[in-house]
Enzyme design. Sequence first.
Site, PDB file in Angstrom:
ATOM      1  N   GLU A 250      -6.686   8.424  13.795  1.00 12.06           N
ATOM      2  CA  GLU A 250      -6.151   8.400  12.429  1.00 12.06           C
ATOM      3  C   GLU A 250      -6.546   9.674  11.709  1.00 12.06           C
ATOM      4  O   GLU A 250      -7.576  10.263  12.004  1.00 12.06           O
ATOM      5  CB  GLU A 250      -6.755   7.218  11.653  1.00 12.06           C
ATOM      6  CG  GLU A 250      -6.359   5.873  12.199  1.00 12.06           C
ATOM      7  CD  GLU A 250      -7.112   4.736  11.505  1.00 12.06           C
ATOM      8  OE1 GLU A 250      -8.052   5.013  10.744  1.00 12.06           O
ATOM      9  OE2 GLU A 250      -6.747   3.585  11.746  1.00 12.06           O
ATOM     10  N   LYS A 252      -8.327  11.857   9.083  1.00 10.92           N
ATOM     11  CA  LYS A 252      -9.569  11.668   8.319  1.00 10.92           C
ATOM     12  C   LYS A 252      -9.380  12.316   6.947  1.00 10.92           C
ATOM     13  O   LYS A 252      -9.368  13.531   6.830  1.00 10.92           O
ATOM     14  CB  LYS A 252     -10.752  12.299   9.034  1.00 10.92           C
ATOM     15  CG  LYS A 252     -12.059  12.072   8.288  1.00 10.92           C
ATOM     16  CD  LYS A 252     -13.235  12.654   9.047  1.00 10.92           C
ATOM     17  CE  LYS A 252     -14.561  12.164   8.481  1.00 10.92           C
ATOM     18  NZ  LYS A 252     -14.770  12.464   7.088  1.00 10.92           N
ATOM     19  N   ARG A 272     -18.705   3.525  -0.810  1.00 11.52           N
ATOM     20  CA  ARG A 272     -19.376   3.495   0.472  1.00 11.52           C
ATOM     21  C   ARG A 272     -20.824   3.031   0.320  1.00 11.52           C
ATOM     22  O   ARG A 272     -21.397   2.401   1.187  1.00 11.52           O
ATOM     23  CB  ARG A 272     -19.330   4.904   1.050  1.00 11.52           C
ATOM     24  CG  ARG A 272     -20.139   5.064   2.270  1.00 11.52           C
ATOM     25  CD  ARG A 272     -20.190   6.523   2.632  1.00 11.52           C
ATOM     26  NE  ARG A 272     -21.137   6.683   3.667  1.00 11.52           N
ATOM     27  CZ  ARG A 272     -20.937   7.406   4.761  1.00 11.52           C
ATOM     28  NH1 ARG A 272     -19.814   8.033   4.922  1.00 11.52           N
ATOM     29  NH2 ARG A 272     -21.864   7.497   5.659  1.00 11.52           N
ATOM     30  N   GLU A 302      -9.259   5.269   2.026  1.00  8.26           N
ATOM     31  CA  GLU A 302      -9.821   6.437   1.379  1.00  8.26           C
ATOM     32  C   GLU A 302      -8.967   6.735   0.144  1.00  8.26           C
ATOM     33  O   GLU A 302      -7.739   6.749   0.230  1.00  8.26           O
ATOM     34  CB  GLU A 302      -9.769   7.602   2.376  1.00  8.26           C
ATOM     35  CG  GLU A 302     -10.599   8.789   1.988  1.00  8.26           C
ATOM     36  CD  GLU A 302     -12.068   8.703   2.418  1.00  8.26           C
ATOM     37  OE1 GLU A 302     -12.545   7.631   2.860  1.00  8.26           O
ATOM     38  OE2 GLU A 302     -12.745   9.735   2.290  1.00  8.26           O
ATOM     39  N   PHE A 342      -7.049   2.128   5.995  1.00 11.12           N
ATOM     40  CA  PHE A 342      -7.238   2.202   7.446  1.00 11.12           C
ATOM     41  C   PHE A 342      -7.832   0.948   8.059  1.00 11.12           C
ATOM     42  O   PHE A 342      -7.933   0.864   9.276  1.00 11.12           O
ATOM     43  CB  PHE A 342      -8.042   3.445   7.846  1.00 11.12           C
ATOM     44  CG  PHE A 342      -9.360   3.614   7.131  1.00 11.12           C
ATOM     45  CD1 PHE A 342     -10.452   2.831   7.456  1.00 11.12           C
ATOM     46  CD2 PHE A 342      -9.496   4.574   6.146  1.00 11.12           C
ATOM     47  CE1 PHE A 342     -11.668   3.004   6.811  1.00 11.12           C
ATOM     48  CE2 PHE A 342     -10.717   4.760   5.491  1.00 11.12           C
ATOM     49  CZ  PHE A 342     -11.804   3.964   5.830  1.00 11.12           C
ATOM     50  N   LYS A 423     -15.838  10.767  14.720  1.00 14.61           N
ATOM     51  CA  LYS A 423     -15.231  11.804  13.880  1.00 14.61           C
ATOM     52  C   LYS A 423     -14.939  13.025  14.715  1.00 14.61           C
ATOM     53  O   LYS A 423     -15.765  13.428  15.521  1.00 14.61           O
ATOM     54  CB  LYS A 423     -16.219  12.263  12.799  1.00 14.61           C
ATOM     55  CG  LYS A 423     -16.422  11.302  11.701  1.00 14.61           C
ATOM     56  CD  LYS A 423     -17.407  11.868  10.705  1.00 14.61           C
ATOM     57  CE  LYS A 423     -18.834  11.634  11.131  1.00 14.61           C
ATOM     58  NZ  LYS A 423     -19.842  11.912  10.140  1.00 14.61           N
TER      59      LYS A 423
END
Length: 591
Positions: A250, A252, A272, A302, A342, A423
């Site tokens: 996906e 970022k 977060r 996000e 997501f 990541k």
Amino acid sequence: MPFSRLSEAFQKMEVTSSRIALTEILIELFKQTPSQLMDDVVYLIQGKLYPDFVGLELGVGEKLLLRAISLATGVGPQEVEKLYKQLGDVGKAAEDCEKRRRQATLFREPLTISRVYSTLEKVAKAFGEGSQDIKIRLLASLFNDAEPLEARYLARIVLGKLRLGVADYTVLDALAVAFGGTKEAREIVERAYNLSSDLGLVARTIAEQELEGVKGIGITVGRPVRPMLAERLKTPQEVLEKIGGEVAAEYKFDGERMQVHKKGDQVWVFSRRLENITDHYPDVTRIAGDGIKAEEVIVEGEGVAFNPDTGEFLPFQELMHRRRKYGIEKAMEEYPVSLYFFDLLYLDGVDYTQKPYSERRRKLTEIVEESERIHLAPMIRTESPDGLETFMMEAIERGCEGLVVKDPGSNYRAGAREWAWIKLKREYRTEMTDTVDLVIVGGFHGRGKRTGVYGAYLVAAYDKEADMFRTVCKVGTGFTDEDLKDFYEMMSRYETDHKHPRVDSKMEADKWFIPQVVIEVLAAEITLSPIHTAAWGSIRSGAGLALRFPRYTGRLRLDKSPEDATTVQELIEMYRRQTKSIVEEEAKEIR
Ligand code: AMP
């Protein structure tokens, strides 16, 4: 239970540097604490009254606290302040004042934990007119009855300066030993904490209902789930090997993580770090409320700020403009936020964290109704390093940081950083300190406030060898309203019906221009790009070079001819220098 018992434990914790010893002190304390007080004790150990997501603070400043201490002890206000300055610690100052107490108390009623907790709760809940006086009186009543050591910790709690350094995981360890004693017990309490984010709740439940009760703690809408975190690797190859087989990749996004909870008409947004940030994002609340088609749901995504006039993403830092108490309306206009979802954690009574990624994503697609401001994070399934590489460049081109690659078979592991999410960021990241001079070759119609003028321009570097202008970015930031008008007028002289033969561009502009006007641009960095054509294939096949987060500096370089613009060859040099400095920096870090 007397508050002195807690202060004594605090005193021991304060001088301990070993985590084992700290855990021992907690175990002792928990065993002696009546079960109905367990939650209060756990919050107080962390210097709070509630878990962070409740977002209610004591709202007491230094001045107010010092006045309360002075009032209770009879030590003059100036003297209290002087002591505080000398000692540099509000706790020690309060303790000293109690020792010097000038005001003898006739009836001293020893403090209990319940009284301290409920009085502080009243302090936190006193709002509006006259609330300062109420807060002072309430605090003074506590200091009036406090022993010196109790005053030390009370004062620190009130100012949020207890800082015993007791990590959440140490409390969980101590709870598991005090009430369970097995490794399994540790896992159960941790799971409950990860799903509820509420240490007090876990503590009280285990004290009252033992482990069986804790097993029953699950996800509740309105209470944040501790977020799953990602590991990091450097290359697509490594990521594919680590996950094995097909992966889901996906974009970022470079924004703020948002856990959105919805129950009927009510919507909450958590950060977060589990803070309740609903009030900072009334627009997100509204958009999510409309766009998520479910009664009771928890989704994650996000929030990304964008320039309303050009549609471009803005760097993450711009979201900080939304973290303010006042002027949210204005900030909302200047820094609107788009949502890219997501994950799905909970839906109408079903805990989705237990389900594999593929199923969560499928369901997410069903319940999120995409619109201008609400989207699903773009995703592909692939097994190939090239597939990942291309998708990553596409993500960067869109203003993202890279990719988060996910194991399609993995559950949502609340609170854990594991290899199920990896990541993959763009390789090189450094400040580009030099400005570059680029040639305007295309224009894009403005929207919103920029309707009627160009909202952004396509700009290019000069390729000396081929005598061509090759694009490097679209720039819409940095122009004042005045600039935009002037540019619109000026550029009308250079309009052409098609792309100029000396321009090399894969991107389609709304309007093409004869390469003539040079502007100065400053950007955050140079990256590889699948869209921009400057230095195409020189660093990597199938990629050119682009500027990330470009901004017009305000300098129109009328003194430069288009052939005097920054050249593609210079950009390649800059990219290599940038890369080299990163490699050196990383090497230094390793050393
Ligand atoms: P980092 O903050 O560098 O550890 O990266 C993890 C963060 O990336 C998450 O906490 C999210 O805020 C953010 N993020 C952006 N896009 C995604 C995505 N598609 N999946 C998961 N996390 C994402």
